[in-house]
Enzyme design. Structure first.
Site, PDB file in Angstrom:
ATOM      1  N   ASN A  87       0.850  -1.203   0.101  1.00 43.58           N
ATOM      2  CA  ASN A  87       0.030  -0.220  -0.035  1.00 43.58           C
ATOM      3  C   ASN A  87       1.108   1.309   0.077  1.00 43.58           C
ATOM      4  O   ASN A  87       2.266   1.066  -0.021  1.00 43.58           O
ATOM      5  CB  ASN A  87      -0.893   0.016   1.070  1.00 43.58           C
ATOM      6  CG  ASN A  87      -2.350   0.610   0.809  1.00 43.58           C
ATOM      7  OD1 ASN A  87      -2.311   1.684   0.119  1.00 43.58           O
ATOM      8  ND2 ASN A  87      -3.320  -0.091   1.334  1.00 43.58           N
ATOM      9  N   HIS A 117      23.927  -0.479  10.818  1.00 41.28           N
ATOM     10  CA  HIS A 117      25.240   0.305  11.082  1.00 41.28           C
ATOM     11  C   HIS A 117      26.026  -0.788  12.251  1.00 41.28           C
ATOM     12  O   HIS A 117      25.490  -0.866  13.114  1.00 41.28           O
ATOM     13  CB  HIS A 117      25.306   1.774  11.374  1.00 41.28           C
ATOM     14  CG  HIS A 117      24.555   2.322   9.964  1.00 41.28           C
ATOM     15  ND1 HIS A 117      25.222   2.894   9.019  1.00 41.28           N
ATOM     16  CD2 HIS A 117      23.302   2.936  10.038  1.00 41.28           C
ATOM     17  CE1 HIS A 117      24.295   3.451   8.089  1.00 41.28           C
ATOM     18  NE2 HIS A 117      23.046   3.392   8.794  1.00 41.28           N
ATOM     19  N   GLY A 144      -0.308  -1.371   9.061  1.00 40.71           N
ATOM     20  CA  GLY A 144       0.253   0.047   8.885  1.00 40.71           C
ATOM     21  C   GLY A 144       1.431   0.580   9.853  1.00 40.71           C
ATOM     22  O   GLY A 144       1.281   0.527  11.065  1.00 40.71           O
ATOM     23  N   THR A 167      11.611  -6.345  15.937  1.00 39.16           N
ATOM     24  CA  THR A 167      12.982  -6.446  16.179  1.00 39.16           C
ATOM     25  C   THR A 167      13.797  -7.800  16.207  1.00 39.16           C
ATOM     26  O   THR A 167      14.917  -8.169  16.182  1.00 39.16           O
ATOM     27  CB  THR A 167      13.596  -5.812  17.567  1.00 39.16           C
ATOM     28  OG1 THR A 167      12.885  -6.322  18.595  1.00 39.16           O
ATOM     29  CG2 THR A 167      13.168  -4.398  17.555  1.00 39.16           C
ATOM     30  N   LYS A 168      12.660  -8.656  16.332  1.00 34.71           N
ATOM     31  CA  LYS A 168      13.096 -10.210  16.544  1.00 34.71           C
ATOM     32  C   LYS A 168      12.163 -11.288  15.650  1.00 34.71           C
ATOM     33  O   LYS A 168      11.118 -10.466  15.328  1.00 34.71           O
ATOM     34  CB  LYS A 168      13.014 -10.703  17.974  1.00 34.71           C
ATOM     35  CG  LYS A 168      14.037  -9.957  18.789  1.00 34.71           C
ATOM     36  CD  LYS A 168      14.020 -10.610  20.483  1.00 34.71           C
ATOM     37  CE  LYS A 168      15.071  -9.979  20.861  1.00 34.71           C
ATOM     38  NZ  LYS A 168      15.398  -9.679  22.200  1.00 34.71           N
TER      39      LYS A 168
END
Length: 188
Positions: A87, A117, A144, A167-168
């Protein structure tokens, strides 16, 4: 003959590389030119959009669609199965593979960050970066404004709630949401 890897080879291998490398800068420029064409196209210009996506996306199955605006680093590291829908206003930082299974629904403002990084400031200060692949299984729905961090895998048939920061890894067949994203309940 030199056995030294190019910056692009390092990038694709998930190793530290310099994004300022001329070859990579040229490839990013090409992707930005294509995304600008896509983003500037009219909603009735479906053939033009399909032709741009043919040049931009590395591998796509049938019924692949992106609603502009859309942004990516290279495009060629994006791989999608059949019936994948992005979307409005999605971002894919595809310095390493971003693999989407079939029937993946991606809501507005979803961001895939395969780029990252070094944590050591001295190393980061040398302007090197690296990537970790992202993998999304079949039949996944991503709500969303979700952010998917480097190296994450989301299992097939799972749903990620809106506004999540993933994050996992998330297993198959679950509803997961939050910041950080956590499993809320099973879907089976």
């Amino acid at each position: 003959m030199s056995n030294q890897k190019t910056e692009k080879q390092k990038m694709l291998a998930g190793e530290l590389y310099l994004a300022s490398d001329p070859e990579l800068a040229s490839e990013r420029l090409f992707a930005r030119q294509l995304t600008k064409q896509l983003n500037d196209s009219g909603p009735d210009e479906t053939e033009l959009r399909e032709s741009i996506l043919e040049k931009l996306i590395g591998k796509k199955g049938k019924n692949f669609w992106i609603e502009p605006p859309f942004y990516c680093d290279y495009g060629y590291n994006i791989s999608a199965g059949d019936d994948v829908f992005f979307n409005f206003n999605c971002v894919v930082l595809d310095v390493t593979p971003v693999i989407l299974g079939s029937r993946v629904l991606i809501a507005p403002n979803v961001q895939f960050y395969a780029a990252t990084h070094p944590t050591d400031f001295r190393e980061r200060g040398s302007l090197v970066e690296f990537g970790k692949p992202i993998s999304i299984g079949d039949d996944v729905w991503i709500g969303g404004s979700t952010i998917i961090c480097p190296g994450v895998t989301i299992g097939s048939r799972s749903i990620i709630g809106a506004g999540s920061v993933v994050t996992k890894d998330i297993p198959e067949d679950v509803l997961a949401a939050g910041n950080p994203c956590k499993v809320i309940r099973s879907l089976v």
